[in-house]
Write a protein that holds these residues in place. Structure first.
Motif, mmCIF file in Angstrom:
data_model
loop_
_atom_site.group_PDB
_atom_site.id
_atom_site.type_symbol
_atom_site.label_atom_id
_atom_site.label_comp_id
_atom_site.label_asym_id
_atom_site.label_seq_id
_atom_site.Cartn_x
_atom_site.Cartn_y
_atom_site.Cartn_z
ATOM 1 N N ARG A 84 0.941 -1.137 -0.060
ATOM 2 C CA ARG A 84 0.057 0.011 0.001
ATOM 3 C C ARG A 84 0.698 1.331 -0.065
ATOM 4 N NH1 ARG A 84 -0.599 4.206 2.604
ATOM 5 N NH2 ARG A 84 1.016 3.593 3.823
ATOM 6 N N PHE A 85 0.530 2.361 -0.711
ATOM 7 C CA PHE A 85 1.101 3.543 -0.623
ATOM 8 C C PHE A 85 -0.059 4.686 -0.703
ATOM 9 C CE2 PHE A 85 1.546 2.663 -5.035
ATOM 10 C CZ PHE A 85 1.182 3.578 -5.737
ATOM 11 N N SER A 86 0.193 5.608 -0.609
ATOM 12 C CA SER A 86 -0.969 7.081 -0.829
ATOM 13 C C SER A 86 -1.096 7.080 -2.240
ATOM 14 C CB SER A 86 -0.496 8.044 0.165
ATOM 15 O OG SER A 86 -0.608 7.919 1.440
ATOM 16 N N ARG A 142 -2.008 9.517 -5.025
ATOM 17 C CA ARG A 142 -2.438 10.969 -5.237
ATOM 18 C C ARG A 142 -2.383 11.257 -6.795
ATOM 19 N NH1 ARG A 142 1.174 10.940 -0.915
ATOM 20 N NH2 ARG A 142 0.505 11.853 0.767
ATOM 21 N N PHE A 174 -6.858 18.662 -0.815
ATOM 22 C CA PHE A 174 -6.158 17.363 -1.039
ATOM 23 C C PHE A 174 -7.172 16.248 -1.641
ATOM 24 C CE2 PHE A 174 -4.027 19.307 2.602
ATOM 25 C CZ PHE A 174 -2.919 19.560 2.136
ATOM 26 N N TYR A 179 -7.367 15.448 -4.915
ATOM 27 C CA TYR A 179 -6.629 14.656 -6.034
ATOM 28 C C TYR A 179 -7.712 14.239 -7.152
ATOM 29 C CZ TYR A 179 -3.008 14.793 -2.417
ATOM 30 O OH TYR A 179 -2.139 15.188 -1.486
ATOM 31 N N ILE A 206 -6.212 7.114 -0.307
ATOM 32 C CA ILE A 206 -5.525 8.089 0.176
ATOM 33 C C ILE A 206 -6.077 8.501 1.282
ATOM 34 C CG2 ILE A 206 -6.712 9.855 -1.552
ATOM 35 C CD1 ILE A 206 -3.022 10.504 -0.059
ATOM 36 N N TRP A 207 -5.436 8.627 2.646
ATOM 37 C CA TRP A 207 -5.951 9.085 3.737
ATOM 38 C C TRP A 207 -5.745 10.563 3.885
ATOM 39 C CZ3 TRP A 207 -6.597 5.059 8.258
ATOM 40 C CH2 TRP A 207 -7.040 5.830 9.315
ATOM 41 N N ILE A 208 -6.883 11.461 4.079
ATOM 42 C CA ILE A 208 -6.654 12.876 4.141
ATOM 43 C C ILE A 208 -7.475 13.292 5.476
ATOM 44 C CG2 ILE A 208 -7.970 14.872 3.080
ATOM 45 C CD1 ILE A 208 -5.847 13.325 1.482
ATOM 46 N N GLY A 249 -6.517 16.799 5.990
ATOM 47 C CA GLY A 249 -6.207 18.153 5.418
ATOM 48 C C GLY A 249 -7.539 19.042 5.107
ATOM 49 N N TRP A 298 8.158 10.019 0.642
ATOM 50 C CA TRP A 298 7.876 10.021 2.087
ATOM 51 C C TRP A 298 7.526 8.481 2.251
ATOM 52 C CZ3 TRP A 298 3.955 14.375 3.637
ATOM 53 C CH2 TRP A 298 4.789 15.762 3.766
ATOM 54 N N HIS A 299 7.022 7.767 1.256
ATOM 55 C CA HIS A 299 6.559 6.567 1.652
ATOM 56 C C HIS A 299 7.708 5.639 2.115
ATOM 57 C CE1 HIS A 299 4.315 2.771 0.799
ATOM 58 N NE2 HIS A 299 5.502 2.329 0.111
ATOM 59 N N ARG A 344 11.066 5.415 6.261
ATOM 60 C CA ARG A 344 10.401 4.490 7.593
ATOM 61 C C ARG A 344 11.395 4.584 8.711
ATOM 62 N NH1 ARG A 344 5.416 5.306 6.159
ATOM 63 N NH2 ARG A 344 4.782 4.073 4.527
HETATM 64 C C1 LIG Z 1 -3.852 10.912 9.878
HETATM 65 C C2 LIG Z 1 -3.127 11.063 8.410
HETATM 66 C C3 LIG Z 1 -3.392 12.366 7.894
HETATM 67 C C4 LIG Z 1 -3.247 12.544 6.534
HETATM 68 N N1 LIG Z 1 -3.497 13.621 5.837
HETATM 69 C C5 LIG Z 1 -3.061 13.652 4.427
HETATM 70 C C6 LIG Z 1 -3.440 15.054 3.720
HETATM 71 O O1 LIG Z 1 -4.345 15.746 4.407
HETATM 72 N N2 LIG Z 1 -3.312 15.142 2.453
HETATM 73 C C7 LIG Z 1 -2.399 14.056 1.975
HETATM 74 O O2 LIG Z 1 -1.909 14.278 0.840
HETATM 75 N N3 LIG Z 1 -1.862 13.081 2.532
HETATM 76 C C8 LIG Z 1 -2.340 12.841 3.951
HETATM 77 N N4 LIG Z 1 -2.053 11.827 4.638
HETATM 78 C C9 LIG Z 1 -1.008 10.803 3.948
HETATM 79 C C10 LIG Z 1 0.533 10.826 4.509
HETATM 80 O O3 LIG Z 1 1.080 11.844 4.004
HETATM 81 C C11 LIG Z 1 1.095 9.513 4.277
HETATM 82 O O4 LIG Z 1 0.357 8.532 4.403
HETATM 83 C C12 LIG Z 1 2.629 9.294 4.666
HETATM 84 O O5 LIG Z 1 3.336 10.395 3.898
HETATM 85 C C13 LIG Z 1 3.155 7.991 4.381
HETATM 86 O O6 LIG Z 1 3.189 7.932 2.807
HETATM 87 P P1 LIG Z 1 2.398 6.255 2.376
HETATM 88 O O7 LIG Z 1 0.977 6.217 2.897
HETATM 89 O O8 LIG Z 1 2.570 6.564 0.992
HETATM 90 O O9 LIG Z 1 3.087 5.282 3.018
HETATM 91 C C14 LIG Z 1 -2.430 11.301 5.857
HETATM 92 C C15 LIG Z 1 -1.875 10.375 6.374
HETATM 93 C C16 LIG Z 1 -2.520 10.023 7.718
HETATM 94 C C17 LIG Z 1 -2.349 8.820 8.441
#
Ligand SMILES: Cc1cc2nc3c(=O)[nH]c(=O)nc-3n(C[C@H](O)[C@H](O)[C@H](O)COP(=O)(O)O)c2cc1C
Length: 174
Positions: A10-12, A14, A65, A67, A120-122, A124, A160-161, A164
């Motif tokens: 898994r990765f976020s 966008r 955010f 996307y 994607i977890w948001i 913001g 960022w992903h 760790r």
């Molecule tokens: C509580 C939380 C809030 C987050 N809010 C945002 C957000 O508003 N915008 C965004 O682009 N990513 C957001 N993220 C994603 C993180 O930036 C991302 O999970 C982190 O950089 C690690 O990257 P990965 O998910 O690809 O492993 C959020 C993640 C979490 C867990």
């Protein structure tokens, strides 16, 4: 695939394509959020599926955010249902809403991953603006949004992903 392999894959996302996710997949994802553990089994988690043209237009006014995701699940909890611990000496008026909503969101996120749907977890956004824009009652507290869709040709993990911290920073044996 083991669960750990799934979690590592898994990765976020966008970079979403226009392709909408299938209703059968959405239903499974929502079911994954339904069957989670919650404090005292009070089940305060609430899911608002945003996928209509009107809903997605509103979404763009409450968070940068978005996307261009085709489906966003706004995950909330109901303040009238959630378990509370009013006499917590460290956290006044503590309730488990963030935890209950987050375990639901996390379970949905991994169910989506298993189905090949990117997420994607948001967080913001301004929770009050979300309440107002989507005309939610005051007792419905927005916690996060889970974007769901398929990747477009630009899809790749953010740098960022791959950052760790060492496990020793997280784990202490006491
Ligand atoms: C509580 C939380 C809030 C987050 N809010 C945002 C957000 O508003 N915008 C965004 O682009 N990513 C957001 N993220 C994603 C993180 O930036 C991302 O999970 C982190 O950089 C690690 O990257 P990965 O998910 O690809 O492993 C959020 C993640 C979490 C867990």
């Amino acid at each position: 695939m083991t669960f750990l392999e799934l979690a590592k894959n898994r990765f976020s996302e966008r970079f979403f394509s226009d392709k909408q996710i299938e209703k059968e997949k959405l239903d499974k994802i929502l079911e994954a959020g339904q069957i989670v553990p919650t404090a005292c089994n009070y089940q305060p988690q609430r899911f608002y599926v945003i996928s209509s043209e009107e809903g997605l237009a509103k979404l763009k006014t409450v968070t940068p955010f978005h996307y261009n995701v085709p489906t966003m699940i706004l995950v909330c909890y109901d303040l009238d249902v959630v378990w509370t611990q009013p006499n917590d000496r460290l956290l006044s008026n503590y309730n488990s809403g963030d935890q209950d909503a987050s375990i639901a969101a996390t379970t949905m996120m991994y169910e989506a991953e298993e189905l090949g749907v990117h997420t994607i977890w948001i967080r913001g956004f301004d929770a009050k603006s979300v309440q107002e824009t989507f005309q939610l009652p005051d007792n419905i507290i927005p916690v996060m949004m889970l974007g769901l869709g398929y990747p477009n040709e630009k899809s790749k993990p953010n740098p960022w992903h791959f950052k760790r911290n060492d496990i020793s920073e997280f784990v202490k044996y006491i």
